[in-house]
Design a protein around this motif. Sequence first.
Motif, PDB file in Angstrom:
ATOM      1  N   TYR A  27      14.053  -3.031   2.186  1.00 47.14           N
ATOM      2  CA  TYR A  27      13.678  -3.717   1.264  1.00 47.14           C
ATOM      3  C   TYR A  27      14.871  -4.509   0.457  1.00 47.14           C
ATOM      4  O   TYR A  27      14.561  -5.826   0.059  1.00 47.14           O
ATOM      5  CB  TYR A  27      12.895  -3.110   0.152  1.00 47.14           C
ATOM      6  N   ALA A  32       8.345  -5.850   5.468  1.00 43.92           N
ATOM      7  CA  ALA A  32       7.921  -6.849   4.650  1.00 43.92           C
ATOM      8  C   ALA A  32       6.748  -7.755   5.351  1.00 43.92           C
ATOM      9  O   ALA A  32       5.725  -8.154   4.822  1.00 43.92           O
ATOM     10  CB  ALA A  32       9.152  -7.860   4.353  1.00 43.92           C
ATOM     11  N   SER A  82       5.647  -1.644  -3.745  1.00 42.54           N
ATOM     12  CA  SER A  82       4.769  -0.687  -4.196  1.00 42.54           C
ATOM     13  C   SER A  82       4.613   0.356  -3.188  1.00 42.54           C
ATOM     14  O   SER A  82       4.403   1.412  -3.634  1.00 42.54           O
ATOM     15  CB  SER A  82       3.386  -1.335  -4.615  1.00 42.54           C
ATOM     16  N   TRP A 133       2.830  -6.845   5.436  1.00 36.26           N
ATOM     17  CA  TRP A 133       1.970  -6.826   4.477  1.00 36.26           C
ATOM     18  C   TRP A 133       1.132  -8.458   4.512  1.00 36.26           C
ATOM     19  O   TRP A 133       0.030  -8.709   3.823  1.00 36.26           O
ATOM     20  CB  TRP A 133       2.563  -6.965   2.911  1.00 36.26           C
ATOM     21  N   ARG A 134       1.640  -9.427   5.238  1.00 42.03           N
ATOM     22  CA  ARG A 134       1.225 -10.642   5.599  1.00 42.03           C
ATOM     23  C   ARG A 134      -0.049 -10.510   6.333  1.00 42.03           C
ATOM     24  O   ARG A 134      -0.846 -11.528   6.377  1.00 42.03           O
ATOM     25  CB  ARG A 134       2.021 -11.623   5.930  1.00 42.03           C
ATOM     26  N   ASP A 156       1.926  -4.313  -2.296  1.00 42.81           N
ATOM     27  CA  ASP A 156       2.876  -4.962  -1.755  1.00 42.81           C
ATOM     28  C   ASP A 156       3.989  -3.892  -1.120  1.00 42.81           C
ATOM     29  O   ASP A 156       3.816  -2.971  -1.428  1.00 42.81           O
ATOM     30  CB  ASP A 156       3.600  -5.859  -2.492  1.00 42.81           C
ATOM     31  N   TRP A 157       4.770  -4.477  -0.351  1.00 43.58           N
ATOM     32  CA  TRP A 157       5.832  -3.403   0.420  1.00 43.58           C
ATOM     33  C   TRP A 157       6.260  -2.632  -0.537  1.00 43.58           C
ATOM     34  O   TRP A 157       6.773  -1.424  -0.605  1.00 43.58           O
ATOM     35  CB  TRP A 157       6.376  -4.299   1.105  1.00 43.58           C
TER      36      TRP A 157
END
Length: 461
Positions: free
Chosen positions: A442, A316, A411, A319-320, A408-409
Amino acid sequence: MTSPSGSSPAEAAAFLEAHPEIEAFDIVLTDVNGIGRGKIIRRHELMAIYEGGRHMPISILGLDITGEDVHETGLIWDSGDGDLRAWPIPGTLLPLHGTSPARGQVLLSMYHLDGTPMSSDPRHALVRQVEAFAARGLKPAGAFELEFFLLKNERDAEGRVQPAHAVLDGRHSGKTEVYSVDHLHGMEPLFSDIYAGAKAQSIPTETLISEYAPGQYELTLHYRDDVVRAADDLVLLKRLVRMQARRNGVTACFMAKPIEKYAGSGMHFHISMPDQAGRNVFAEETEGTWNEALLHALGGMAATMPESMLVFAPHANSWRRFVAQSYAPLAPTWGVNNRSVALRVPAGGVKARRIEHRVSGVDTNPYLVAATVLAAIAKGFDEKLDPGPETTGNGYETAPHLDSGPADWRSAIEAASASEFLKAALGPDLHSTFTAIKRAEYMRVARTVSELDYHLYLHEV
């Protein structure tokens, strides 16, 4: 039983004779998240591992980031959580610097009881890709870069992490000390320990840089003519940095994005392609006129990048890191001597021509990254893929952005799960294991009520 990894009892015997001071060993198996899992054994147990391997539970490769079983991998109760056999990786039996009492370590790889490779072991996926290139008469060479943060052990009053004070004199800097040599001096005792540990372990550690955020640093590794050993180097170096930071009273952080307002940490992968005669097939005959092998490699890497993003950004937090103007790429672009693209052809001599894959965060598994990149290059070669036009100037402004791939994660998990390319690149079993673990992680994040939830909604809705 003869070791299927190629390890030899003679290696262990010679090591024990050369290091009578070592009393124990870390035996380390790397899982899909890049976490070292294993045991600490006593000195007298080492020879038995080299002579007959070490039984370890199959479930060790079916764990999520927290160490919890992921039953959907099929590696837990479907097999009764039976033991397989882990064998030493040749050349990784090494001393640990500064331990008291003295310890060593050895990396392991997992095999079935009959000696066949356990297909959910990430290292085997990379070995398989390298063997496929050997059949083409090619031997991939490369190196990884390691970016990381050094943080205080304590968080601030709001729970945020803080850059570490200098271990030399306690001095604090909240500035972005990018490329400051004097700033590095404050961490000299720690980095001296890291370099000493790297020398003891034959990790070819080279340049040290103060990077583009407070508390952020980079260590580079010397190029290897063996990509598998290059990935081993990265695994060993991360363990070394983490251990020596802890011994010096600070925390080494390998999150992709630990501080929201600053750049994240990457794990750039440099790759070239020598043939059996040592000629780099990426090298152009006339400098500046790119040859087809280089362009097709770029084409394969660009074409497969969207469905491979889960390998390059597996968590997670990963993606930042993807923020414009932050030295993290936002699209499957390529360019020459340009750090705003995903695939960079660095400046330099023709013979050293290589591709720098800039997508992966430092939180990734280097075996999976290298295996996926090599499979992409092979696809580019076979299908003669065109990478499209070169990106020049500011790629953040001129190139298409994340609408060309998962945003995003979640996807990325869906794209990876459906990807026939990634299934072939990793092998069906590892692909199934990896995506099952990511789906479980997730769901863990999705059902967690965080401090941000309370901050946004507690008194407002």
